[in-house]
Design an enzyme around this catalytic site. Structure first.
Site, short mmCIF file in Angstrom:
data_model
loop_
_atom_site.label_atom_id
_atom_site.label_comp_id
_atom_site.label_asym_id
_atom_site.label_seq_id
_atom_site.Cartn_x
_atom_site.Cartn_y
_atom_site.Cartn_z
CG ASP A 67 29.72 -54.64 -44.94
OD1 ASP A 67 30.82 -55.20 -44.72
OD2 ASP A 67 28.99 -54.22 -44.06
CG ASP A 75 30.56 -59.16 -43.40
OD1 ASP A 75 30.31 -59.63 -42.28
OD2 ASP A 75 29.71 -58.59 -44.10
CG ASP A 81 26.36 -59.27 -44.23
OD1 ASP A 81 25.85 -59.79 -43.22
OD2 ASP A 81 26.53 -58.05 -44.37
#
Length: 649
Positions: free
Chosen positions: A546, A550, A352
């Site tokens: 995180d 996610d 991410d």
């Protein structure tokens, strides 16, 4: 050596939450250590005296039953505990253990008159126990350090005064006080303006961190600056520290495939070598001309001592546990040794952007109002975002406050996943979000906004486009180092997935040297991307996020890694690996620790099998004595344990 189950018991700390329990366990371990050491010294002294008497021509008094009794006296301090354990295992139905092998081998040695060798085998076995205890204790040191940071009291405000109680008695919402130098007993929100904290026990970071009013402080941190007050947000047994402790303590329950294979192998291997030893004793009678029962029994006993699988069943679990301990010291928590193995095979890392490679601390760079708009759209936007904990929402509310504007309570609010928010503030309908939200609602945005590289947040009031905010994030200090280290560690492809606009995503990817990047993704589209990657069966994918937004992708990846997930329930529940320090460079460190652990484990397997096969062949051929057998068993086990201990450095 201790059997495999005992290794796990030694390797894991108590889950009891009371602070006095670890101390009792340490005292018990220390007492057991001294007792075993004392027995070893007594046995060694008597053995050496007996060997000296034998070497000096056996004085008249040191013969017959006196000599046998002397060596029995040397044997009992170290041999009796092993015989008792072997007998108890047999009563439980577990016959073929290392205790059984050692007991049969040494009692057989007594039966054929090899008294010094019998005592020596058990004595070196006891010494091996001491080395094993020391190695396991060293491997536990990091977890013990975590247990030691559990505070045993909390100062809570009740009935107009501060009272000291056990942290388990404090309820959510109560106010606690923490003095300078004290450990924070529970997770809580800062009521005081600010203070600095030592977070090293939780994150491994030596640099103090400053927390301001309204921010969450975690149990186990040490207050450095001033007297502070916190509003408790979690019960003691639900605190981040308790969850982390539980995670590390239970890490050895999930075994690596290598470890599982060795355990299954040992269960099959031990009875096989026992029956081979029986065959080695009696079968030569039918094939050898000058068959001497004592000679072949001695060879069989040597065979039994050599074949004891101690080096494997001890050093391999210890190696994996050492890897978990070494990782936790660096702020990386593995949920099991199986993930240590998986990390060595990772060839694709998917990340991410926000909160993983960037700080996730956004600031409003500029606010642009459309011509003819007189409505205070900024205050309306801040009102809509005021209840959100998202970094962008915080940036908008902070910026609005700095402008001296008041922030109202929204009358209605609805979140549209991956798009933004819509609701009602002061009687006005407000939309705030990305371009997708505006397109969905049929609102035409400003052409200038499309040219912005950084994140753009659009605002519409009563279905009329009012303006936009340009918000920028900042790369983490070690982001470039992390990407470089991952390339060097052998990762084949680095991919970045982000919900941020594609232009920003591509810019970050290019600056860091990431192979592929995809922006403007909704959470479900991230899942689709990873599913697409998984169609290539040769890929072993680690996803780093995180741990909150996610979570679906973390669960889908072969290895899910939560970045900065120390205080996140979703991170601890969903991820396989938790990076406490919030540093992307620790991804490569996790891979390196996995590879080092696997290397040490296979070195131990090779060492144990190599030496045993050679000495087994020599023993069966009558070319090895009980002393070589002792080295092949206890000596190799000690070398393997010492090799496993290297993981702690």
């Amino acid at each position: 050596m201790t059997n495999t189950n005992n290794i796990d018991n030694k390797a894991c700390c108590s889950t009891d939450q009371h602070p006095d329990k670890p101390k009792k366990q340490e005292e018990k371990t220390s007492s057991s250590f001294l007792q075993t050491w004392g027995s070893g010294i007594v046995s060694l002294v008597i053995l050496l005296a007996g060997i000296a008497a034998d070497q000096w021509g056996q004085p008249a008094f040191f013969q017959g039953w006196i000599r046998i009794g002397w060596y029995v006296l040397a044997y009992l301090p170290v041999g009796w505990p092993v015989l008792v354990k072997g007998w108890k295992s047999i009563l439980k139905g577990d016959v073929f253990t290392e205790f059984f092998l050692m007991g049969i081998a040494t009692l057989g040695a007594f039966a054929i008159g090899e008294y010094p060798e019998a005592v020596a085998v058990m004595l070196f076995y006891a010494i091996g126990e001491l080395f094993q205890d020391a190695a396991v204790n060293r491997a536990k040191r990091n977890i013990k350090a975590l247990l030691d940071i559990r505070p045993d009291s909390a100062s809570v405000y009740r009935s107009g005064q501060m009272v000291s109680v056990h942290p388990e008695e404090v309820q959510i919402g109560e106010t606690i006080q923490v003095k300078p130098g004290e450990k924070v007993p529970l997770d809580g929100e800062m009521i005081s303006e600010k203070s600095s904290f030592n977070t090293s026990a939780l994150t491994g970071e030596s640099k103090p961190a400053t927390y301001n009013k309204g921010e969450n402080v975690l149990a186990g941190m040490v207050n450095l600056d001033r007297l502070i007050e916190l509003k408790v947000t979690r019960r003691f047994n639900e605190s981040s520290l308790a969850r982390i402790l539980e995670l590390v303590q239970n890490a050895t329950a999930r075994k690596a495939k290598t470890e599982q294979f060795i355990r299954k192998f040992a269960r099959v291997y031990t009875p096989i070598v026992t029956f081979l030893a029986v065959g080695l004793t009696f079968l030569p009678y039918f094939f050898v001309e000058n068959y001497v029962f004592e000679d072949w029994l001695y060879r069989a006993l040597i065979f039994l001592v050599i074949s004891c699988p101690c080096a494997l069943v001890i050093s391999i679990p210890l190696g994996y546990f050492g890897g978990i301990g070494a990782a936790s010291r660096k702020g990386i928590l593995f949920k099991g040794s199986n993930f240590l193995d998986l990390m060595t095979r990772v060839n694709t890392v998917v990340m991410d952007k926000t909160g993983t490679l960037t700080k996730g601390v956004f600031e409003v760079q500029k606010a642009v109002t459309m011509d003819g708009i007189t409505t205070d759209w900024l205050s309306l936007a801040a009102a809509m975002e005021s209840k959100s904990t998202h970094p962008i929402a915080k940036a908008i509310t902070e910026y609005t406050k700095k402008q001296g504007k008041e922030i109202s309570e929204p009358e209605q609010q609805e979140e549209i996943a991956g798009h933004g928010l819509k609701g009602k503030v002061n009687g006005k309908h407000v939309l705030i979000g990305n371009q997708k939200l505006m397109d969905k609602e049929g609102i035409v945005t400003c052409a200038d906004a499309a040219g912005e590289v950084n994140t753009v947040i659009h605002i519409a009031v009563d279905q009329k486009y009012a303006g936009y905010l340009v918000i920028a994030d900042e790369l983490k200090e070690d982001a470039a180092q992390a990407i470089n280290a991952l390339h060097k560690s052998g990762v084949r492809e680095l991919i970045m997935l982000s919900g941020d606009k594609n232009a920003v995503t591509q810019q970050v990817a290019k600056s860091l040297g990431i192979d592929k990047a995809f922006g403007d993704l909704l959470p479900e589209q991230k899942v689709e991307k990873v599913e697409e990657l998984k169609k290539d069966t040769n890929r072993i994918i680690a996803f780093v996020g995180d741990g909150i937004n996610d979570a679906p992708v973390l669960a889908l990846a072969d290895v899910g890694m939560a970045m900065g997930g120390l205080g996140s329930d979703a991170a601890i529940e969903t991820a396989d690996v938790v990076i406490q320090t919030d540093q992307p460079s620790k991804i490569a460190t996790a891979i390196q620790i996995g590879k080092q652990t696997k290397r040490i484990v296979w070195q131990n397997i090779g060492l144990a099998f190599g030496v045993k096969v050679i000495v087994l062949a020599l023993g069966a051929g009558g070319l090895a004595t009980m002393w070589e057998a002792v080295f092949a068993d206890v000596g190799v086990a000690l070398l393997a344990i010492l090799n496993a201990v290297r993981m702690q450095k």
